[in-house]
Motif scaffolding. Structure first.
Motif, PDB file in Angstrom:
ATOM      1  N   LEU A  70       5.701   2.806   2.029  1.00  0.00           N
ATOM      2  CA  LEU A  70       5.669   3.441   3.357  1.00  0.00           C
ATOM      3  C   LEU A  70       4.385   4.231   3.539  1.00  0.00           C
ATOM      4  O   LEU A  70       3.784   4.674   2.549  1.00  0.00           O
ATOM      5  CB  LEU A  70       6.861   4.401   3.493  1.00  0.00           C
ATOM      6  CG  LEU A  70       8.231   3.775   3.673  1.00  0.00           C
ATOM      7  CD1 LEU A  70       9.320   4.829   3.494  1.00  0.00           C
ATOM      8  CD2 LEU A  70       8.349   3.101   5.032  1.00  0.00           C
ATOM      9  N   PRO A  71       3.951   4.443   4.795  1.00  0.00           N
ATOM     10  CA  PRO A  71       2.790   5.305   5.009  1.00  0.00           C
ATOM     11  C   PRO A  71       3.057   6.684   4.394  1.00  0.00           C
ATOM     12  O   PRO A  71       4.185   7.180   4.443  1.00  0.00           O
ATOM     13  CB  PRO A  71       2.690   5.412   6.537  1.00  0.00           C
ATOM     14  CG  PRO A  71       3.553   4.337   7.094  1.00  0.00           C
ATOM     15  CD  PRO A  71       4.546   3.955   6.055  1.00  0.00           C
TER      16      PRO A  71
ATOM     17  N   LYS B 105      14.610   3.536   2.184  1.00  0.00           N
ATOM     18  CA  LYS B 105      13.856   2.304   2.502  1.00  0.00           C
ATOM     19  C   LYS B 105      14.152   1.246   1.442  1.00  0.00           C
ATOM     20  O   LYS B 105      13.502   1.177   0.400  1.00  0.00           O
ATOM     21  CB  LYS B 105      12.350   2.634   2.549  1.00  0.00           C
ATOM     22  CG  LYS B 105      11.486   1.493   3.055  1.00  0.00           C
ATOM     23  CD  LYS B 105      11.658   1.269   4.533  1.00  0.00           C
ATOM     24  CE  LYS B 105      11.394  -0.160   4.950  1.00  0.00           C
ATOM     25  NZ  LYS B 105      11.839  -0.463   6.302  1.00  0.00           N
TER      26      LYS B 105
ATOM     27  N   SER C 143       8.055  -8.501   5.083  1.00  0.00           N
ATOM     28  CA  SER C 143       8.802  -9.514   4.323  1.00  0.00           C
ATOM     29  C   SER C 143       9.344 -10.641   5.200  1.00  0.00           C
ATOM     30  O   SER C 143       9.754 -11.675   4.691  1.00  0.00           O
ATOM     31  CB  SER C 143       9.976  -8.846   3.609  1.00  0.00           C
ATOM     32  OG  SER C 143      10.769  -8.154   4.564  1.00  0.00           O
ATOM     33  N   GLY C 144       9.406 -10.409   6.527  1.00  0.00           N
ATOM     34  CA  GLY C 144      10.046 -11.392   7.399  1.00  0.00           C
ATOM     35  C   GLY C 144      11.548 -11.195   7.465  1.00  0.00           C
ATOM     36  O   GLY C 144      12.275 -12.040   7.968  1.00  0.00           O
TER      37      GLY C 144
ATOM     38  N   ILE D 283       4.727  -1.600  16.642  1.00  0.00           N
ATOM     39  CA  ILE D 283       4.358  -1.964  15.264  1.00  0.00           C
ATOM     40  C   ILE D 283       3.781  -3.362  15.157  1.00  0.00           C
ATOM     41  O   ILE D 283       2.820  -3.593  14.428  1.00  0.00           O
ATOM     42  CB  ILE D 283       5.612  -1.829  14.353  1.00  0.00           C
ATOM     43  CG1 ILE D 283       5.820  -0.363  14.017  1.00  0.00           C
ATOM     44  CG2 ILE D 283       5.535  -2.688  13.134  1.00  0.00           C
ATOM     45  CD1 ILE D 283       6.078  -0.029  12.591  1.00  0.00           C
TER      46      ILE D 283
ATOM     47  N   LYS E 145       3.320  -9.874   0.817  1.00  0.00           N
ATOM     48  CA  LYS E 145       3.418  -9.309   2.165  1.00  0.00           C
ATOM     49  C   LYS E 145       2.721 -10.196   3.196  1.00  0.00           C
ATOM     50  O   LYS E 145       1.621 -10.693   2.930  1.00  0.00           O
ATOM     51  CB  LYS E 145       2.766  -7.916   2.147  1.00  0.00           C
ATOM     52  CG  LYS E 145       2.891  -7.189   3.450  1.00  0.00           C
ATOM     53  CD  LYS E 145       2.280  -5.810   3.418  1.00  0.00           C
ATOM     54  CE  LYS E 145       2.231  -5.316   4.860  1.00  0.00           C
ATOM     55  NZ  LYS E 145       1.654  -4.058   5.078  1.00  0.00           N
ATOM     56  N   VAL E 146       3.354 -10.379   4.318  1.00  0.00           N
ATOM     57  CA  VAL E 146       2.682 -10.996   5.471  1.00  0.00           C
ATOM     58  C   VAL E 146       2.857 -10.020   6.635  1.00  0.00           C
ATOM     59  O   VAL E 146       3.978  -9.650   6.971  1.00  0.00           O
ATOM     60  CB  VAL E 146       3.316 -12.370   5.825  1.00  0.00           C
ATOM     61  CG1 VAL E 146       2.801 -12.869   7.170  1.00  0.00           C
ATOM     62  CG2 VAL E 146       3.032 -13.415   4.754  1.00  0.00           C
ATOM     63  N   SER E 147       1.740  -9.599   7.227  1.00  0.00           N
ATOM     64  CA  SER E 147       1.843  -8.655   8.345  1.00  0.00           C
ATOM     65  C   SER E 147       2.295  -9.402   9.602  1.00  0.00           C
ATOM     66  O   SER E 147       1.723 -10.435   9.966  1.00  0.00           O
ATOM     67  CB  SER E 147       0.480  -7.989   8.568  1.00  0.00           C
ATOM     68  OG  SER E 147       0.283  -7.732   9.931  1.00  0.00           O
TER      69      SER E 147
HETATM   70  N1  LIG Z   1       9.983   2.954   8.204  1.00  0.00           N
HETATM   71  C1  LIG Z   1       9.145   1.915   8.201  1.00  0.00           C
HETATM   72  N2  LIG Z   1       9.574   0.705   7.796  1.00  0.00           N
HETATM   73  C2  LIG Z   1       8.735  -0.349   7.772  1.00  0.00           C
HETATM   74  N3  LIG Z   1       7.441  -0.300   8.136  1.00  0.00           N
HETATM   75  C3  LIG Z   1       6.971   0.890   8.551  1.00  0.00           C
HETATM   76  C4  LIG Z   1       7.801   2.039   8.604  1.00  0.00           C
HETATM   77  N4  LIG Z   1       7.063   3.056   9.067  1.00  0.00           N
HETATM   78  C5  LIG Z   1       5.834   2.577   9.294  1.00  0.00           C
HETATM   79  N5  LIG Z   1       5.750   1.277   8.960  1.00  0.00           N
HETATM   80  C6  LIG Z   1       4.544   0.442   9.073  1.00  0.00           C
HETATM   81  O1  LIG Z   1       4.824  -0.624   9.990  1.00  0.00           O
HETATM   82  C7  LIG Z   1       4.240  -1.847   9.575  1.00  0.00           C
HETATM   83  C8  LIG Z   1       5.353  -2.874   9.432  1.00  0.00           C
HETATM   84  O2  LIG Z   1       4.782  -4.097   9.140  1.00  0.00           O
HETATM   85  P1  LIG Z   1       5.446  -5.444   9.593  1.00  0.00           P
HETATM   86  O3  LIG Z   1       4.572  -6.558   9.120  1.00  0.00           O
HETATM   87  O4  LIG Z   1       5.768  -5.398  11.066  1.00  0.00           O
HETATM   88  O5  LIG Z   1       6.803  -5.397   8.759  1.00  0.00           O
HETATM   89  P2  LIG Z   1       8.119  -6.207   8.985  1.00  0.00           P
HETATM   90  O6  LIG Z   1       7.722  -7.556   9.478  1.00  0.00           O
HETATM   91  O7  LIG Z   1       8.734  -6.281   7.623  1.00  0.00           O
HETATM   92  O8  LIG Z   1       8.946  -5.461   9.963  1.00  0.00           O
HETATM   93  C9  LIG Z   1       3.529  -1.546   8.263  1.00  0.00           C
HETATM   94  O9  LIG Z   1       2.172  -1.318   8.548  1.00  0.00           O
HETATM   95  C10 LIG Z   1       4.197  -0.258   7.768  1.00  0.00           C
HETATM   96  O10 LIG Z   1       3.323   0.543   6.992  1.00  0.00           O
END
Ligand SMILES: Nc1ncnc2c1ncn2[C@@H]1O[C@H](COP(=O)(O)OP(=O)(O)O)[C@@H](O)[C@H]1O
Ligand SMILES: N[C@@H](CCOP(=O)(O)O)C(=O)O
Length: 318
Positions: A58-59, A94, A100-101, A140, A187-189
């Motif tokens: 997490l950030p 968390k 993760s998708g 996000i 990880k895939v953003s």
């Molecule tokens: N509580 C949180 N849970 C997940 N991601 C978070 C949270 N708070 C902030 N973030 C940020 O949001 C982004 C989530 O990335 P993303 O690829 O959209 O994840 P996912 O597809 O798993 O939802 C990341 O940059 C992460 O650091």
């Protein structure tokens, strides 16, 4: 007083409905594969403590956590209704890997907003809350899409109608389907996986997409599982995203040969899902994926069923 809400993993798109179809899933072995948020009475307007298996990802700053942004938009909405906001001490467990998708950000968003709403005696309606969840997901991932937050919040298989004041409605599924979820541990953003998609599509792709999605929804309503499974095809995202997923093509091929009814990318990946109507087949595919698709210690495979409940209050103290 405190409220704890659990929000489950979800499969965005389910291959056939890019941005408009999603499913909530929970492991058959009872593992809570999702985030938990507790809201308790605080001494300052907002504080956040994070724990759980993926807390290190997490950030570092609480103000960058999506849970903080959820609290901000919740406060904004209460202000509009002239309802006073209580000071809150929030805890995020968390448990869902980020990028993760599996709808990781949706898990935190849904658990946080649902818990805040319950803590304040539900001042926001289900639709108002879901609209906020979509707004947060859009912040996000770079585009509002409800296909994770809606199933995560409401449960089951959800189709985004986004008309007549309705955001999402539930679609009947098949009780004997197992969903094998394999997360390789990389990880895939979501924002990046959205940015690589084409801005326009060819007419033949639009026709195919309409046939598959229409056919799938029709087959669900008329309870034709074989037809529904045949319709789970993705012409919108998978052709462009599969290059981001090492081993996906081979894994999908193995799953189909081993008896899966359909396989695809969960959300923007790298998790893949395979649907089976036989538990033994699902477990065999799960073992193979654990050995061949999972890349490191953070990866995992779970045999799941649809989670018909969605986010759930799992603890409270009054
Ligand atoms: N509580 C949180 N849970 C997940 N991601 C978070 C949270 N708070 C902030 N973030 C940020 O949001 C982004 C989530 O990335 P993303 O690829 O959209 O994840 P996912 O597809 O798993 O939802 C990341 O940059 C992460 O650091
Ligand atoms: N429809 C979205 C779903 C993203 O899901 P996530 O679990 O990867 O956040 C997309 O395909 O971009």
């Amino acid at each position: 007083m405190s409220v704890t809400v659990y929000a489950p993993a979800s499969i965005g798109n389910v291959s056939v409905g890019f941005d408009v179809l999603g499913a909530a899933v929970s492991p058959v072995d009872g593992t809570l594969l999702g985030d938990k948020v507790t809201v308790a009475a605080g001494t300052e307007p907002f504080s956040l403590r994070c724990e759980g298996d993926f807390v290190a990802k997490l950030p570092a700053e609480p103000q960058e956590n999506i849970v903080y942004h959820c609290w901000q938009v919740f406060a904004r909405e209460l202000d509009k209704k002239n309802i006073s906001l209580k000071p809150v001490s929030m805890t995020l467990a968390k448990n869902m890997p980020i990028g993760s998708g599996l709808g990781s950000s949706a898990c935190s968003i849904v658990a946080a907003l649902d818990a805040l709403n319950r803590f304040h005696d539900n001042p926001l309606t289900e639709t108002e809350l879901l609209a906020l969840m979509g707004e947060m997901e859009g912040q996000i991932s770079g585009g509002v899409h409800y296909d994770n937050v809606a199933p995560c919040y409401l449960g089951g298989l959800q189709f985004m109608v986004e008309e007549l004041g309705i955001i999402s409605q539930s679609v009947p599924s098949f009780d004997n389907w197992y969903w094998v979820m394999a997360y390789p541990g990389i990880k895939v953003s979501t924002a990046e996986a959205r940015a690589i998609l084409p801005a326009q599509y060819r007419r033949q792709d639009i026709i195919a997409h309409g046939r598959y999605l229409g056919g799938f929804i029709h087959a669900c309503h008329s309870q034709q599982p074989q037809l529904a499974a045949k319709m789970i095809k993705d012409v919108v995202a998978e052709p462009y995203r599969e290059g981001l997923l090492p081993g996906f093509k081979q894994a999908r091929q193995y799953a189909l040969e081993a008896g899966a009814l359909a396989s695809g990318i969960s959300g923007s990946g790298p998790t893949m899902f395979s649907i089976c109507d036989d538990l033994e087949v699902a477990e065999r595919i799960a073992r193979w994926l654990q050995q061949h698709y999972v890349q490191n210690d953070e990866g995992f495979v779970h045999v799941c069923r649809l989670d018909s409940q969605g986010s759930t209050e799992i603890g409270s103290e009054y």
